[in-house]
Design an enzyme around this catalytic site. Structure first.
Site, PDB file in Angstrom:
ATOM      1  N   GLY A 101       4.629  -2.998   7.162  1.00  0.00           N
ATOM      2  CA  GLY A 101       3.355  -3.716   7.168  1.00  0.00           C
ATOM      3  C   GLY A 101       3.271  -4.833   6.133  1.00  0.00           C
ATOM      4  CB  ILE A 102       0.403  -5.944   4.050  1.00  0.00           C
ATOM      5  CG1 ILE A 102      -0.559  -6.181   5.225  1.00  0.00           C
ATOM      6  CG2 ILE A 102       0.167  -6.982   2.960  1.00  0.00           C
ATOM      7  CD1 ILE A 102      -2.032  -5.943   4.888  1.00  0.00           C
ATOM      8  CB  SER A 126      -9.667  -3.716   1.843  1.00  0.00           C
ATOM      9  OG  SER A 126     -10.137  -3.863   3.178  1.00  0.00           O
ATOM     10  CB  VAL A 141      -3.927  -7.831   8.319  1.00  0.00           C
ATOM     11  CG1 VAL A 141      -2.605  -8.556   8.526  1.00  0.00           C
ATOM     12  CG2 VAL A 141      -4.672  -8.392   7.117  1.00  0.00           C
ATOM     13  N   PRO A 178      -7.699  -8.602   1.774  1.00  0.00           N
ATOM     14  CG  PRO A 178      -5.584  -7.846   2.381  1.00  0.00           C
ATOM     15  CD  PRO A 178      -6.723  -7.544   1.464  1.00  0.00           C
ATOM     16  CE1 TYR A 208      -8.123   1.422   3.120  1.00  0.00           C
ATOM     17  CE2 TYR A 208      -9.922   0.004   3.814  1.00  0.00           C
ATOM     18  CZ  TYR A 208      -8.600   0.177   3.489  1.00  0.00           C
ATOM     19  OH  TYR A 208      -7.743  -0.899   3.517  1.00  0.00           O
ATOM     20  CE1 TYR A 228      -6.969  -0.338   7.248  1.00  0.00           C
ATOM     21  CE2 TYR A 228      -4.774  -1.048   7.919  1.00  0.00           C
ATOM     22  CZ  TYR A 228      -6.147  -1.101   8.059  1.00  0.00           C
ATOM     23  OH  TYR A 228      -6.705  -1.912   9.015  1.00  0.00           O
ATOM     24  CG  ASP A 263       2.798  10.631  -4.433  1.00  0.00           C
ATOM     25  OD1 ASP A 263       1.884   9.773  -4.360  1.00  0.00           O
ATOM     26  OD2 ASP A 263       2.600  11.849  -4.268  1.00  0.00           O
ATOM     27  CB  VAL A 264       1.185   5.092  -6.066  1.00  0.00           C
ATOM     28  CG1 VAL A 264       2.268   4.101  -5.661  1.00  0.00           C
ATOM     29  CG2 VAL A 264       0.203   5.335  -4.924  1.00  0.00           C
TER      30      VAL A 264
HETATM   31  N1  LIG Z   1      -3.867  -4.129   7.602  1.00  0.00           N
HETATM   32  C1  LIG Z   1      -5.101  -4.474   7.263  1.00  0.00           C
HETATM   33  O1  LIG Z   1      -5.928  -4.922   8.099  1.00  0.00           O
HETATM   34  C2  LIG Z   1      -5.549  -4.359   5.841  1.00  0.00           C
HETATM   35  C3  LIG Z   1      -6.738  -5.000   5.473  1.00  0.00           C
HETATM   36  C4  LIG Z   1      -7.164  -4.921   4.150  1.00  0.00           C
HETATM   37  C5  LIG Z   1      -6.413  -4.241   3.221  1.00  0.00           C
HETATM   38  N2  LIG Z   1      -5.267  -3.618   3.614  1.00  0.00           N
HETATM   39  C6  LIG Z   1      -4.496  -2.924   2.584  1.00  0.00           C
HETATM   40  O2  LIG Z   1      -3.181  -3.471   2.559  1.00  0.00           O
HETATM   41  C7  LIG Z   1      -2.243  -2.452   2.204  1.00  0.00           C
HETATM   42  C8  LIG Z   1      -1.163  -2.326   3.251  1.00  0.00           C
HETATM   43  O3  LIG Z   1      -1.744  -2.192   4.526  1.00  0.00           O
HETATM   44  P1  LIG Z   1      -0.859  -2.001   5.847  1.00  0.00           P
HETATM   45  O4  LIG Z   1      -1.624  -2.535   6.982  1.00  0.00           O
HETATM   46  O5  LIG Z   1       0.520  -2.511   5.594  1.00  0.00           O
HETATM   47  O6  LIG Z   1      -0.908  -0.392   5.933  1.00  0.00           O
HETATM   48  P2  LIG Z   1       0.230   0.745   6.062  1.00  0.00           P
HETATM   49  O7  LIG Z   1      -0.487   2.021   6.204  1.00  0.00           O
HETATM   50  O8  LIG Z   1       1.202   0.334   7.107  1.00  0.00           O
HETATM   51  O9  LIG Z   1       0.994   0.640   4.665  1.00  0.00           O
HETATM   52  C9  LIG Z   1       0.741   1.454   3.575  1.00  0.00           C
HETATM   53  C10 LIG Z   1       2.064   1.870   2.980  1.00  0.00           C
HETATM   54  O10 LIG Z   1       1.811   2.628   1.795  1.00  0.00           O
HETATM   55  C11 LIG Z   1       2.634   3.774   1.818  1.00  0.00           C
HETATM   56  N3  LIG Z   1       2.021   4.832   1.013  1.00  0.00           N
HETATM   57  C12 LIG Z   1       0.970   5.631   1.362  1.00  0.00           C
HETATM   58  N4  LIG Z   1       0.715   6.514   0.397  1.00  0.00           N
HETATM   59  C13 LIG Z   1       1.603   6.267  -0.612  1.00  0.00           C
HETATM   60  C14 LIG Z   1       1.833   6.854  -1.879  1.00  0.00           C
HETATM   61  N5  LIG Z   1       1.098   7.903  -2.314  1.00  0.00           N
HETATM   62  N6  LIG Z   1       2.823   6.344  -2.656  1.00  0.00           N
HETATM   63  C15 LIG Z   1       3.575   5.296  -2.212  1.00  0.00           C
HETATM   64  N7  LIG Z   1       3.431   4.727  -1.007  1.00  0.00           N
HETATM   65  C16 LIG Z   1       2.438   5.196  -0.222  1.00  0.00           C
HETATM   66  C17 LIG Z   1       2.756   4.139   3.276  1.00  0.00           C
HETATM   67  O11 LIG Z   1       3.862   4.990   3.547  1.00  0.00           O
HETATM   68  C18 LIG Z   1       2.872   2.763   3.928  1.00  0.00           C
HETATM   69  O12 LIG Z   1       4.204   2.321   3.976  1.00  0.00           O
HETATM   70  C19 LIG Z   1      -3.083  -1.194   1.982  1.00  0.00           C
HETATM   71  O13 LIG Z   1      -3.480  -1.146   0.616  1.00  0.00           O
HETATM   72  C20 LIG Z   1      -4.304  -1.438   2.830  1.00  0.00           C
HETATM   73  O14 LIG Z   1      -5.410  -0.687   2.387  1.00  0.00           O
HETATM   74  C21 LIG Z   1      -4.826  -3.658   4.897  1.00  0.00           C
END
Ligand SMILES: NC(=O)c1ccc[n+]([C@@H]2O[C@H](COP(=O)([O-])OP(=O)(O)OC[C@H]3O[C@@H](n4cnc5c(N)ncnc54)[C@H](O)[C@@H]3O)[C@@H](O)[C@H]2O)c1
Length: 257
Positions: A16-17, A140, A195, A192, A162, A92, A61-62
């Site tokens: 993802g992002i 977000s 997305v 963002p 969230y 997310y 693991d954060v």
């Molecule tokens: N996609 C959107 O529309 C959107 C919009 C606003 C904000 N965001 C934020 O952007 C970020 C990425 O979004 P995304 O769409 O790529 O989502 P996603 O769920 O695909 O990515 C999140 C990643 O974080 C990892 N993760 C989860 N828990 C974890 C932990 N405890 N330790 C380490 N890694 C961990 C997951 O395995 C995953 O790879 C997130 O913070 C999300 O809240 C996304």
């Protein structure tokens, strides 16, 4: 090559992002650690980014203090220091909206908010030692969403976990920026809008995503590559006096003062 010679950690960088940030940072000359909880996603991230430069996967693991410290130590050992941290990991795509329990609310805060603090704490000493650093937090547009309860009988408070955690990330950005500025560490935030990632499509239908994208002042689906330039700017030498700021990238849906 605006990040040439820099060492970056990107949390949740397996897909993802986060993966888009990893790829863009490598293209800009950084060496990157993917700090990701899911080894399968970590492997995918390495496979998708490996050709672009020097990149390592460290299972992290954060929400676990020891795991965050081990990640920071691994980055220093492998690359000699830490210049940039992108706190992107969150629940997310894996967010279970149906779980309204207090235990799950706490889990959301542990990952989405306290994970940002834990990773910041883990990397700060290496950044101080290196003479400064750049931290980019991922909030977000959801931080700015307030929905009224449906009309009818009171059905309980419900969980807005969230959004609460992401509003916390905005506040933590400003707190950390104030605490760390003296050490030439900047802390900024990207918020963002919706997305078009796989994670979003787990939470929303294509129709809903189209609807939300169409009603933005700048209509259209926001893609991961629409975010990466902002992350590079915050992470670059150009942003040395930019700190505590939130950049909303949502086509104008939210325009906070
Ligand atoms: N996609 C959107 O529309 C959107 C919009 C606003 C904000 N965001 C934020 O952007 C970020 C990425 O979004 P995304 O769409 O790529 O989502 P996603 O769920 O695909 O990515 C999140 C990643 O974080 C990892 N993760 C989860 N828990 C974890 C932990 N405890 N330790 C380490 N890694 C961990 C997951 O395995 C995953 O790879 C997130 O913070 C999300 O809240 C996304």
């Amino acid at each position: 090559m605006r990040l040439e010679g820099k060492v970056a950690i990107v949390t949740g960088g397996g897909q993802g992002i986060g993966l888009a940030y990893v790829q863009r940072f490598l293209s800009e000359g950084a060496r990157v650690v993917i700090a990701e909880i899911d080894p399968g996603r970590g492997a995918v991230g390495l496979a998708e980014a490996g050709d672009l430069g020097e990149v390592e996967y460290v299972r992290t693991d954060v929400s676990d203090p020891e795991s965050c410290q081990a990640c920071a130590d691994a980055a220093v050992e492998r690359f000699g220091g830490i210049d940039i941290l992108v706190n992107n990991a969150a629940l997310y795509g894996d967010w279970d909206m149906s779980d309204q329990s207090y235990a799950y609310l706490k889990r959301m805060f542990d990952v989405n908010l306290h994970g940002v603090w834990l990773m910041t704490r883990a990397v700060a000493p290496a950044m101080v030692e290196g003479g400064g650093g750049r931290i980019v937090n991922q909030a977000s547009g959801a931080a700015y969403n307030y929905a009224s309860a449906p009309a009818g009988e009171f059905a309980g408070l419900g969980s807005y976990s969230y959004s609460q955690t992401k509003w916390g990330v905005v506040g933590l950005t400003k707190f950390s920026a104030a605490q760390l500025g003296r050490y030439r560490i900047t802390v900024n935030c990207i918020a963002p809008g919706v997305v078009g990632t796989d994670a979003t499509l787990k939470q929303l239908s294509e129709d809903m995503l189209d609807h939300l994208s169409a009603e933005q002042p700048i209509p259209g689906r926001i893609q991961v590559d629409d975010l990466t330039g902002a992350a590079v700017f915050f992470a670059s030498d150009d942003a040395g006096f930019v700190t505590g700021q939130v950049l909303v990238i949502d086509g104008g849906r939210h325009m906070p003062a």
